[in-house]
Design an enzyme around this catalytic site. Structure first.
Site, PDB file in Angstrom:
ATOM      1  N   ASP A 216      -1.768  17.961   2.240  1.00 63.26           N
ATOM      2  CA  ASP A 216      -2.353  16.639   2.038  1.00 63.26           C
ATOM      3  C   ASP A 216      -1.698  15.904   0.875  1.00 63.26           C
ATOM      4  O   ASP A 216      -1.761  14.681   0.799  1.00 63.26           O
ATOM      5  CB  ASP A 216      -3.856  16.774   1.784  1.00 63.26           C
ATOM      6  CG  ASP A 216      -4.554  15.429   1.692  1.00 63.26           C
ATOM      7  OD1 ASP A 216      -4.462  14.649   2.659  1.00 63.26           O
ATOM      8  OD2 ASP A 216      -5.175  15.149   0.653  1.00 63.26           O
ATOM      9  N   HIS A 297     -10.034   9.491   1.486  1.00 57.65           N
ATOM     10  CA  HIS A 297      -9.505   8.129   1.639  1.00 57.65           C
ATOM     11  C   HIS A 297      -8.012   8.040   1.341  1.00 57.65           C
ATOM     12  O   HIS A 297      -7.462   6.944   1.304  1.00 57.65           O
ATOM     13  CB  HIS A 297     -10.265   7.180   0.716  1.00 57.65           C
ATOM     14  CG  HIS A 297     -11.742   7.190   0.958  1.00 57.65           C
ATOM     15  ND1 HIS A 297     -12.331   6.584   2.038  1.00 57.65           N
ATOM     16  CD2 HIS A 297     -12.756   7.773   0.253  1.00 57.65           C
ATOM     17  CE1 HIS A 297     -13.645   6.765   1.995  1.00 57.65           C
ATOM     18  NE2 HIS A 297     -13.925   7.485   0.927  1.00 57.65           N
ATOM     19  N   ARG A 298      -7.372   9.219   1.123  1.00 58.54           N
ATOM     20  CA  ARG A 298      -5.953   9.168   0.790  1.00 58.54           C
ATOM     21  C   ARG A 298      -5.131   8.560   1.918  1.00 58.54           C
ATOM     22  O   ARG A 298      -4.168   7.827   1.683  1.00 58.54           O
ATOM     23  CB  ARG A 298      -5.450  10.577   0.446  1.00 58.54           C
ATOM     24  CG  ARG A 298      -4.011  10.591  -0.041  1.00 58.54           C
ATOM     25  CD  ARG A 298      -3.615  11.946  -0.604  1.00 58.54           C
ATOM     26  NE  ARG A 298      -4.231  12.156  -1.905  1.00 58.54           N
ATOM     27  CZ  ARG A 298      -4.828  13.280  -2.281  1.00 58.54           C
ATOM     28  NH1 ARG A 298      -4.906  14.290  -1.428  1.00 58.54           N
ATOM     29  NH2 ARG A 298      -5.348  13.394  -3.478  1.00 58.54           N
ATOM     30  N   SER A 299      -5.506   8.839   3.158  1.00 58.79           N
ATOM     31  CA  SER A 299      -4.742   8.307   4.292  1.00 58.79           C
ATOM     32  C   SER A 299      -4.803   6.784   4.331  1.00 58.79           C
ATOM     33  O   SER A 299      -3.807   6.124   4.662  1.00 58.79           O
ATOM     34  CB  SER A 299      -5.266   8.887   5.608  1.00 58.79           C
ATOM     35  OG  SER A 299      -6.619   8.501   5.823  1.00 58.79           O
TER      36      SER A 299
END
Length: 420
Positions: A216, A297-299
């Site tokens: 990730d 919420h990284r995407s």
């Protein structure tokens, strides 16, 4: 410095820089998605890096090493081992900051961006740094020898076969990548220094997968495959042999195209702060992540940054669907939860279904249409690759079956060097 890259190694506790020739980025045949992802991160390093998966011999390492010469030179404090930016107090480590406060005259210099390669057999001391015993004994005070994370600050940290890296080194890289700081604690000695870098990893999935938390941490992921057409394979081999036979002459053939890409990156960086993301783009963006079922919420952040970088590379003032779709294809595949039997190909298939469904729902709800795509009679920004700009001039692929994205038109070459 347009034809060579500085490579940093460490031997006997001492860092050394030496020059070597790298295959030109623009001379790489095919692999548009790989090249586009790397250039997007070159425009906006805060995107967070790229994970490149693929079988052996598919130009993964070649592309990564060829990226550094395309990046604009950086200004550094002349004698600082951490490459501190003299114009940015937030990135200066304590020693440089103290010298500035004391009114010392700071020497400035400009140099190319470093590509620092982390070998799999690296030790923790080599990566994070260690106490220099000889200097400590001579001076009567602890002397710190910076590691590879210090050398990679404001540069590129490249890990080949990243899936085989030992866990304790993974933890160190993860901590630095997340915080932008390397923290060292050795025998009562504590030090912090900046460690902001573009993280790039390459791997062959046949040799094992990455830990989920490390996976990730890579903002974008690309899966690459070898070329299957006889014409393309012959062209790749001929071009590579020509490079090996006379690297300087081969590189000179591609100077103009390399310079075009450098100017492209430079101009895109200037344009990036002006890129607009309209409300409907934000709605699609969060819809993609929600439908894909990714955690956190990284995407969302990555997609917004990547789509903006792609738009900047195209010289646009706002993000459209086509840039967002490609950003989603970079940001989501390695974040979609799958079963142990799934492969990158099956996950990509699920992702394409999710993207198509989300677009259809959005179209029905708000009746959004793209005039540019409608005029061209295209759907979702995908077109037959009619110009074959990655292929030698003297042949074409029968049937024009290969597909490529309009978004990657910034990779097109205006004039290809002759390899005859």
């Amino acid at each position: 410095m347009s034809t060579i890259t500085l490579l940093l190694t460490q031997k006997a506790g001492m860092h050394r820089l030496f020059c070597m020739h790298y295959y030109p980025f623009s001379a790489i045949l095919g692999q548009k998605r790989l090249k586009a992802a790397l250039l997007a991160c070159a425009v906006d390093p805060s995107i967070g890096g790229v994970l490149i998966r693929g079988e052996k011999g598919t130009a993964k390492t070649t592309a990564v090493r060829a990226l550094a010469p395309l990046l604009p030179e950086i200004e550094v404090v002349g004698d600082c081992p951490y490459s501190c930016d003299p114009a940015d107090g937030d990135t200066i480590h304590e020693s440089c900051a103290a010298r500035i406060r004391a009114g010392e005259e700071i020497e400035h210099s400009r140099r190319p961006v470093r590509l620092v390669e982390l070998p799999l057999n690296a030790t923790e001391d080599r990566l994070a740094g260690t106490i220099h015993i000889e200097k400590t004994l001579q001076r009567g005070e602890r002397s710190f020898e910076p590691g590879l994370l210090a050398a990679a600050n404001r540069g590129i940290l490249y890990i080949d076969e990243v899936n085989l890296l030992e866990d304790h080194l993974v933890d160190l890289v993860l901590d630095a990548a997340a915080s932008g700081v390397c923290r060292v604690a050795r025998e009562g000695f504590n030090l912090e220094h900046p460690a902001r870098f573009l993280l790039v990893g390459t791997m062959n999935p046949e040799e094992g997968e990455l830990r989920p938390q490390f996976l990730d941490r890579f903002a974008l992921s690309v899966t690459v495959h070898g070329e299957n057409t006889p014409e393309m394979r012959k062209a790749i081999v001929r071009r590579r042999i020509a490079f090996e036979n006379d690297p300087k002459a081969f590189i000179k053939l591609w100077d103009d195209e390399e310079q075009r890409l450098r100017e492209l990156v430079r101009s895109a960086r200037k344009l990036l702060p002006l890129i607009e993301l309209r409300e409907e783009i934000w709605d699609l963006l969060v819809g993609f992540s929600s439908k894909a079922g990714v955690q956190g919420h990284r995407s969302d952040i990555v997609m917004a940054k990547c789509a903006s970088a792609l738009a900047a590379l195209r010289g646009k003032s706002s993000v459209d669907r086509e840039e967002l779709l490609e950003a989603a294809r970079f940001a989501l595949p390695h974040r979609i939860a799958g079963t142990i039997e799934e492969t990158p190909e099956t996950i990509n298939g699920r992702l394409e279904t999710i993207l198509a469904e989300e677009q259809e729902e959005k179209d029905q709800k708000e009746k959004i249409e793209s005039p540019s795509l409608r005029k061209a009679g295209l759907e979702y920004g995908m077109v037959p690759e009619e110009d074959f700009f990655d292929y030698p001039e003297d042949f074409q692929v029968p049937g024009a079956a290969a597909a490529g994205s309009l978004v990657f038109d910034f990779l097109e070459k205006k004039k290809r060097p002759s390899m005859k």
